[in-house]
Design a protein around this motif. Sequence first.
Motif, PDB file in Angstrom:
ATOM      1  N   ASN A  96       0.891  -1.166   0.000  1.00 50.70           N
ATOM      2  CA  ASN A  96       0.000   0.000   0.000  1.00 50.70           C
ATOM      3  C   ASN A  96       0.926   1.212   0.000  1.00 50.70           C
ATOM      4  O   ASN A  96       2.081   1.090   0.415  1.00 50.70           O
ATOM      5  CB  ASN A  96      -0.859  -0.045   1.284  1.00 50.70           C
ATOM      6  N   ILE A  97       0.461   2.357  -0.481  1.00 48.71           N
ATOM      7  CA  ILE A  97       1.352   3.522  -0.507  1.00 48.71           C
ATOM      8  C   ILE A  97       1.590   4.108   0.886  1.00 48.71           C
ATOM      9  O   ILE A  97       2.417   5.000   1.056  1.00 48.71           O
ATOM     10  CB  ILE A  97       0.872   4.626  -1.476  1.00 48.71           C
ATOM     11  N   ASN A  98       0.849   3.592   1.880  1.00 41.86           N
ATOM     12  CA  ASN A  98       1.105   3.940   3.289  1.00 41.86           C
ATOM     13  C   ASN A  98       1.232   5.440   3.540  1.00 41.86           C
ATOM     14  O   ASN A  98       2.269   5.930   3.988  1.00 41.86           O
ATOM     15  CB  ASN A  98       2.369   3.226   3.789  1.00 41.86           C
ATOM     16  N   PRO A  99       0.172   6.188   3.292  1.00 43.29           N
ATOM     17  CA  PRO A  99       0.226   7.628   3.533  1.00 43.29           C
ATOM     18  C   PRO A  99       0.112   7.955   5.017  1.00 43.29           C
ATOM     19  O   PRO A  99      -0.040   7.065   5.858  1.00 43.29           O
ATOM     20  CB  PRO A  99      -1.005   8.137   2.783  1.00 43.29           C
ATOM     21  N   GLY A 100       0.133   9.247   5.316  1.00 42.56           N
ATOM     22  CA  GLY A 100      -0.169   9.708   6.663  1.00 42.56           C
ATOM     23  C   GLY A 100       1.036   9.960   7.533  1.00 42.56           C
ATOM     24  O   GLY A 100       2.173   9.884   7.082  1.00 42.56           O
ATOM     25  N   TRP A 101       0.750  10.237   8.813  1.00 43.98           N
ATOM     26  CA  TRP A 101       1.750  10.673   9.798  1.00 43.98           C
ATOM     27  C   TRP A 101       2.554  11.844   9.219  1.00 43.98           C
ATOM     28  O   TRP A 101       3.771  11.902   9.317  1.00 43.98           O
ATOM     29  CB  TRP A 101       2.645   9.511  10.233  1.00 43.98           C
ATOM     30  N   THR A 102       1.813  12.766   8.612  1.00 45.22           N
ATOM     31  CA  THR A 102       2.433  13.962   8.055  1.00 45.22           C
ATOM     32  C   THR A 102       2.718  14.949   9.192  1.00 45.22           C
ATOM     33  O   THR A 102       2.201  14.792  10.300  1.00 45.22           O
ATOM     34  CB  THR A 102       1.507  14.621   7.017  1.00 45.22           C
ATOM     35  N   LYS A 103       3.504  15.955   8.900  1.00 45.54           N
ATOM     36  CA  LYS A 103       3.945  16.884   9.944  1.00 45.54           C
ATOM     37  C   LYS A 103       2.811  17.762  10.457  1.00 45.54           C
ATOM     38  O   LYS A 103       1.985  18.236   9.677  1.00 45.54           O
ATOM     39  CB  LYS A 103       5.033  17.808   9.388  1.00 45.54           C
ATOM     40  N   LEU A 104       2.813  17.958  11.771  1.00 43.81           N
ATOM     41  CA  LEU A 104       1.993  19.001  12.383  1.00 43.81           C
ATOM     42  C   LEU A 104       2.982  20.107  12.758  1.00 43.81           C
ATOM     43  O   LEU A 104       3.731  19.984  13.723  1.00 43.81           O
ATOM     44  CB  LEU A 104       1.256  18.474  13.614  1.00 43.81           C
ATOM     45  N   VAL A 105       3.003  21.149  11.945  1.00 46.11           N
ATOM     46  CA  VAL A 105       4.029  22.193  12.085  1.00 46.11           C
ATOM     47  C   VAL A 105       3.536  23.283  13.040  1.00 46.11           C
ATOM     48  O   VAL A 105       2.461  23.852  12.832  1.00 46.11           O
ATOM     49  CB  VAL A 105       4.349  22.828  10.710  1.00 46.11           C
ATOM     50  N   VAL A 357      -4.194  33.732  -3.083  1.00 51.05           N
ATOM     51  CA  VAL A 357      -2.796  33.868  -3.512  1.00 51.05           C
ATOM     52  C   VAL A 357      -1.970  34.549  -2.411  1.00 51.05           C
ATOM     53  O   VAL A 357      -0.864  34.109  -2.077  1.00 51.05           O
ATOM     54  CB  VAL A 357      -2.701  34.652  -4.836  1.00 51.05           C
ATOM     55  N   ASP A 358      -2.525  35.607  -1.797  1.00 53.47           N
ATOM     56  CA  ASP A 358      -1.828  36.280  -0.688  1.00 53.47           C
ATOM     57  C   ASP A 358      -1.529  35.300   0.433  1.00 53.47           C
ATOM     58  O   ASP A 358      -0.441  35.324   1.028  1.00 53.47           O
ATOM     59  CB  ASP A 358      -2.697  37.428  -0.122  1.00 53.47           C
ATOM     60  N   ALA A 359      -2.489  34.441   0.740  1.00 56.94           N
ATOM     61  CA  ALA A 359      -2.324  33.496   1.856  1.00 56.94           C
ATOM     62  C   ALA A 359      -1.295  32.417   1.520  1.00 56.94           C
ATOM     63  O   ALA A 359      -0.528  31.990   2.389  1.00 56.94           O
ATOM     64  CB  ALA A 359      -3.672  32.865   2.200  1.00 56.94           C
ATOM     65  N   ILE A 360      -1.264  31.973   0.257  1.00 57.91           N
ATOM     66  CA  ILE A 360      -0.231  31.005  -0.164  1.00 57.91           C
ATOM     67  C   ILE A 360       1.147  31.617   0.077  1.00 57.91           C
ATOM     68  O   ILE A 360       2.048  30.977   0.641  1.00 57.91           O
ATOM     69  CB  ILE A 360      -0.390  30.640  -1.665  1.00 57.91           C
ATOM     70  N   LYS A 361       1.300  32.874  -0.320  1.00 53.43           N
ATOM     71  CA  LYS A 361       2.593  33.552  -0.169  1.00 53.43           C
ATOM     72  C   LYS A 361       2.916  33.798   1.314  1.00 53.43           C
ATOM     73  O   LYS A 361       4.066  33.672   1.737  1.00 53.43           O
ATOM     74  CB  LYS A 361       2.592  34.874  -0.949  1.00 53.43           C
ATOM     75  N   LEU A 362       1.901  34.143   2.088  1.00 53.17           N
ATOM     76  CA  LEU A 362       2.095  34.372   3.524  1.00 53.17           C
ATOM     77  C   LEU A 362       2.611  33.106   4.205  1.00 53.17           C
ATOM     78  O   LEU A 362       3.585  33.142   4.974  1.00 53.17           O
ATOM     79  CB  LEU A 362       0.762  34.808   4.157  1.00 53.17           C
ATOM     80  N   LEU A 363       1.986  31.978   3.920  1.00 51.05           N
ATOM     81  CA  LEU A 363       2.401  30.704   4.540  1.00 51.05           C
ATOM     82  C   LEU A 363       3.815  30.329   4.094  1.00 51.05           C
ATOM     83  O   LEU A 363       4.631  29.866   4.898  1.00 51.05           O
ATOM     84  CB  LEU A 363       1.413  29.592   4.169  1.00 51.05           C
ATOM     85  N   THR A 366       6.396  32.770   5.790  1.00 52.14           N
ATOM     86  CA  THR A 366       6.505  32.683   7.254  1.00 52.14           C
ATOM     87  C   THR A 366       6.950  31.304   7.735  1.00 52.14           C
ATOM     88  O   THR A 366       7.668  31.192   8.718  1.00 52.14           O
ATOM     89  CB  THR A 366       5.162  33.015   7.953  1.00 52.14           C
ATOM     90  N   GLU A 367       6.525  30.250   7.048  1.00 53.90           N
ATOM     91  CA  GLU A 367       6.782  28.904   7.567  1.00 53.90           C
ATOM     92  C   GLU A 367       7.528  27.994   6.603  1.00 53.90           C
ATOM     93  O   GLU A 367       7.795  26.826   6.925  1.00 53.90           O
ATOM     94  CB  GLU A 367       5.448  28.235   7.965  1.00 53.90           C
ATOM     95  N   GLY A 368       7.831  28.466   5.396  1.00 62.85           N
ATOM     96  CA  GLY A 368       8.526  27.606   4.447  1.00 62.85           C
ATOM     97  C   GLY A 368       7.663  26.475   3.930  1.00 62.85           C
ATOM     98  O   GLY A 368       8.165  25.414   3.565  1.00 62.85           O
ATOM     99  N   ILE A 369       6.355  26.675   3.930  1.00 62.40           N
ATOM    100  CA  ILE A 369       5.432  25.653   3.410  1.00 62.40           C
ATOM    101  C   ILE A 369       4.765  26.218   2.158  1.00 62.40           C
ATOM    102  O   ILE A 369       4.125  27.277   2.216  1.00 62.40           O
ATOM    103  CB  ILE A 369       4.342  25.301   4.449  1.00 62.40           C
TER     104      ILE A 369
END
Length: 434
Positions: A96-105, A357-363, A366-369
Amino acid sequence: MAAQTVANTADSTVNTTGSPVDLGPAAALSCRECGHRVPLGPVFACEECFGPLEIAYDFSAYDTEELRKRIEAGPSNIWRYAPLLPVPADVATKPNINPGWTKLVKADNLARELGVTGGLYVKDDSGNPTHSFKDRVVAQAIEAARAFGFTTLSCSSTGNLAGAVGAAAARAGFRSCVFIPHDLEQGKVVMAAIYGGELVGIEGNYDDVNRFCSELIGDPAGEGWGFVNVNLRPYYAEGSKTLSYEICEQLGWQLPDQLVVPIASGSQLTKIDKGLQELIKLGLVEDKPYKIFGAQAEGCSPVSVAYKAGLDVVRPQKPNTIAKSLAIGNPADGPYVLDIARRTGGAVEDVNDEQIVDAIKLLARTEGIFAETAGGVTVGVTRKLIENGLLDPTKTTVVLNTGDGLKTLDAVAGTGLTATIRPNLESFREAGLA
Ligand SMILES: [Zn+2]
């Protein structure tokens, strides 16, 4: 329809090869509207009232502390929660591609920008194998397909889902045959085709693709096919619960005070609520009030419009937004989303394309995401909810990012070079960069 491939005997469900279906703690399918119960099978609508079917579980055998230990000792993917999902206990050993346990930043820089003092987190699901949360739901669907004896996995899609189905089928050894509108952007076509399954362009729009799939399900040509978001939908949808489980476990087995969740069909938001309720009932988290906020794009905001008008019904819209992964004009779970937002004391809000678009750039700054447009919607809506006093900045808040910005590069076109200079220091100084 495909249900004919599965026989329901008096006390159990068997698959096409005659062996009993083992879906772990899943006990039956139950109608969300009237409560009518049917045995587990590839069916999605209630035979009594046409309401949506969802999984009913038997968790009665679990001891809270034993369950917590079992989860914590489990794999670093969604299968650590196998005891709470419609899958057999040995699922972690299957391909299975075994997704999940992604980061909680913990997003302290973003929190400062937005004036949040109670703790702000981004659940970043761009870290999944095909870079969107869809891997969670498809991973579930493919285990249900395996249990029912299906050999082909299919769906209609405009992007993220096609890639998730292609990858999951490739890894698990299924045939995949995915249907998309024929004129999708090249990037999305490549991302869906690269996994080697069959990818079929339909001459028409997404609604035409959906209609075609409905016909195929009812035809002998579609027999033995598992459509992840149609006849496997009750199982598929449960994958979204793993977002709640992970968020709470990553917060040290605590409920957040507030969650901001994107709305497309609304299924994800309803399952996040279901997951939180299950954790409370199982005693894995302490019961306390939490608020769920729904986020939409203004160009496709049927649930937000209904919420603000105080309505219980959702009037369909024709989508026109850059947030294409959320562009469902007639969201199936819209009324349930309204119930949850109102019951928990949350709200539903929307932002326009410019704010996205502003929010994409803000994130990103500020957080490198780098979030896809859906992440711009949740971050933008969080900002708006704080401004209009609906979201309490002194409380713990979790914002979902459901996909990778590389999937929606067009939305931020024009973002580029600060300057072009000659390869010498003089030119560097001239550009004001020294
Ligand atoms: Zn019913």
